[in-house]
Design an enzyme around this catalytic site. Structure first.
Site: not given
Lengths: 276, 422
Positions: B49, B191
């Site tokens: 990458c 969350a």
């Protein structure tokens, strides 16, 4: 020729080999390179070989202070070798070897400080001479191994816990086992050591009852061993009875090791005769 | 040595160009096959990458492949104008190319200094080239050496030590405290996206249970679903904290959700002195910082970032030692390679001079036939052999010396002078 060489081995050879192994291990941590580790292991193995040869040739009595320290150092040297091979990435030797070196050095000092207690032979022991005294000595010695392993695990635990408390990056300093692993090691060592210590003390108590006067009951050796047993009892109660945090147990294990050293160094009432 | 490394990386090309130059499996195969055939070259394609690089080696007597040619090839392969590619390509020749690969494989040229993943990528690239039959003697030797150097750098320096991201630093602390994970419970509070990677790392440890709690049960269910966890009602947070060994907190609450008092009264007592690790990834923080003590460790984002930064600084400290290893290994590789390449040249040179010696000596001995004793003949032959050896000693010694110093120019000069084929 080989026999003469082996007979020529004494505390200096053993201690210096371990010292070299320790310094090489230190160098490995400061300047990581494979060569340090191999060289350190070579010196460690050489030290253990010399140590074993010395024990086989001279047969130091476990009931004499210098003998018990040297035997304990030998078991811990085995522990060092196992740890260095098994936990290759950890700074195992950095913790174990100083204890081994100190024990060897203390043994050397005591060898000359208590000359009357050095005329022991395994042949005589096997023939029944001072049998129960030696059984007592061996039991205490085996318990000492447990206490020493517990001490080493506790020292590492306390350092590791301190690093965690100070939020120090784990890899930036001496690598060590996890707290959980060290705590388990300490627990197992103490669990094994306590029954051995208890049995050793019982044999010792019976011997004292049958062959010694009241002065022996108040000797430093007897008092420190009894103190060690009490510390163990407290340790076990704190661990299993009231679930005291592992950090405090580790600190108490260090105290137990201190008492053990006093007990081992103190002159043994069975070393120079008496109970058969 | 006729070796070139041509490519681009994060420093020379922006991500959008690197994306368009990326090689999939088919393109890699095509590049290996076509470059090998077109330039009669050995080829390895290294595509990660952060970089796209081609390692190309040809025999010494032909011209090397330069970056404009490679830009044209990449243009054909990826359907991009060569003019767009060429300015971003760098080219390293011979020794510099070998050094570049050694640095790449050791993680010294990586964005995250000392990263270990690159060694695996170099190995994969080399194996792909081997399977395609594109790697020859030089690249075989070069890549094997690069992987060996990478191992040496890693084991002899601290360049790969410590974790340099927040999530991996958290994992480091988990390993300081715990030895086994299959009997541990991870509690996720909230969350928030912050800490998702940490949760992934923690889930990878295969804990006995992952509990998820949130004010919104739907959001908790989503997180639980993602990490294979179980939802715990928000009202049971204290009980869950008593049960947990590792806590990951990522709520968006404006003030701490667990105060010191609440923790001491409702959680600490029930835990029986068991260690607890809390990763408070929320900003503002979810846990009162004073909860941190010997048994309970609270790490917030700043703590973990500090650890990661310290690890990176520590790695940088080992950079000079790593560079020295690379430098030494490059010299060794080049000298070894040149020595290997010298063998056939010395053989040919000796054979060539022997041929000349025989051509001069045979007519002379014919002319003197019958006038010389056998021992006189042997003496003359010996003298010619001695002359030959003394004549060749200088060039051969110089050739060895040049190999040791890492350049093959003298070998090429000798080949030209004596008309050798190499």
């Amino acid at each position: 020729m080989t026999g003469t060489l082996i007979q020529g081995i004494h505390h200096y050879c053993i201690g210096l080999s371990y010292l070299c192994a320790f310094l090489l291990e230190l160098a490995r941590l400061l300047w990581p390179a494979k060569g340090w580790r191999i060289a350190g292991l070579v010196f460690g193995v050489a030290g253990l070989f010399a140590h074993t040869a010395y024990l086989l040739v001279n047969q130091p009595p476990p009931s004499a202070p210098y003998g018990s320290l040297l035997l304990l150092a030998w078991v811990l040297a085995l522990f060092y070798l196992y740890g260095t091979v098994h936990h290759a990435k950890q700074a195992w030797a950095i913790f174990v070897l100083p204890v081994v070196i100190v024990l060897v050095a203390m043994s050397r000092v005591l060898l000359f400080a208590t000359p009357g207690q050095n005329d022991f032979s395994f042949a005589r022991w096997l023939a029944g001479d001072r049998f129960w005294g030696a059984v007592h000595g061996v039991l205490i010695l085996l318990a000492s191994v447990g206490v020493s392993v517990g001490f080493l695990a506790s020292v590492m635990y306390l350092i590791q816990a301190r690093r965690l408390r100070n939020k120090v990056a784990p890899d930036s300093v001496v690598p060590m086992l996890s707290l959980e692993r060290l705590e388990t090691m300490n627990r197992r060592a103490l669990n094994v050591a306590f029954p051995l210590l208890t049995a050793g003390l019982l044999v010792g108590t019976l011997l004292l009852k049958h062959g010694y006067d009241i002065d022996n009951w108040l000797s430093l050796k007897v008092l420190s061993t009894a103190g060690l047993w009490l510390v163990f009892l407290v340790l076990l109660y704190l661990r299993y009875g009231v679930h005291v945090p592992a950090r405090r147990l580790a600190a108490l294990s260090v105290v137990a090791f201190g008492l053990l050293l006093v007990a081992l160094v103190a002159s043994h009432p069975f070393a120079t005769g008496g109970a058969q | 040595m006729n070796l070139r490394t041509i490519g681009c990386n994060v420093s020379s090309a922006a991500v959008d160009l690197r994306e368009r130059l990326a090689f999939d499996a088919a393109k890699t195969q095509r590049a290996l096959t076509e470059l090998s055939a077109r330039f009669a070259a050995e080829v390895v394609v290294l595509d990660t990458c952060n970089r796209v690089e081609l390692y190309v080696s040809r025999i010494d007597t032909v011209a090397p492949v330069h970056s404009p040619l490679m830009a044209e090839f990449l243009s054909e392969l990826h359907g991009l104008p060569a003019s767009e590619i060429a300015p971003h390509l760098y080219e390293h020749a011979d020794t510099a190319a070998a050094k570049h690969l050694f640095r790449v494989a050791s993680g010294l040229d990586s964005v995250v200094l000392g990263e270990a993943q690159i060694a695996g990528q170099v190995k994969d690239a080399y194996e792909t080239a081997q399977q395609a039959g594109a790697a020859g003697p030089l690249l075989n030797a070069l890549f094997s050496a690069a992987l060996r150097v990478s191992k040496r750098v890693r084991s002899e320096t601290g360049i790969g030590q410590g974790h340099v991201s927040v999530s991996s630093a958290a994992l480091d602390f988990v390993r300081v405290v715990f030895n086994t994970f299959t009997d541990k419970t991870v509690l996720v509070i909230g969350a928030g996206k912050m800490g998702r990677l940490t949760l992934k790392h923690l889930a990878d440890l295969h804990p006995a249970a992952v509990l998820v709690t949130n004010r919104s049960s739907e959001k908790a269910a989503t997180v639980a679903n993602d990490c294979g966890g179980r939802v715990v009602p928000w009202e049971q947070l204290d009980e869950a904290l008593v049960q947990a060994d590792i806590v990951l907190s990522t709520t968006g609450a404006p003030e701490p959700i667990v105060s010191r008092r609440r923790f001491d009264e409702k959680v600490r007592r029930g835990r029986g002195g068991r260690p607890l690790l809390i990763f408070d990834m929320a900003v503002p923080r979810d846990f009162d910082a004073s909860i941190h003590d010997g048994e309970v460790s609270v790490f917030n984002v700043d703590d973990l970032t500090r650890v990661a930064d310290r690890s990176m600084a520590e790695r940088r400290r080992h950079l000079p030692a790593a560079e020295t290893i690379v430098e030494t290994e490059v010299k060794k590789f080049v000298a070894d390679w040149n020595r290997r390449a010298n063998g056939p040249v010395i053989g040919q040179l000796t054979a060539e001079v022997e041929k000349i010696r025989d051509a001069v000596l045979a007519p002379l001995l014919d002319k003197l036939n019958g006038k010389l004793t056998d021992s006189e003949k042997a003496y003359i032959e010996g003298a010619f052999r001695l002359f030959q050896n003394r004549l060749l000693h200088g060039p051969i010694a110089a050739l060895h010396e040049a190999s040791h110093e890492g350049h093959g120019g003298l070998r090429e000069a000798l080949m030209k002078l004596f008309g050798l084929k190499g």
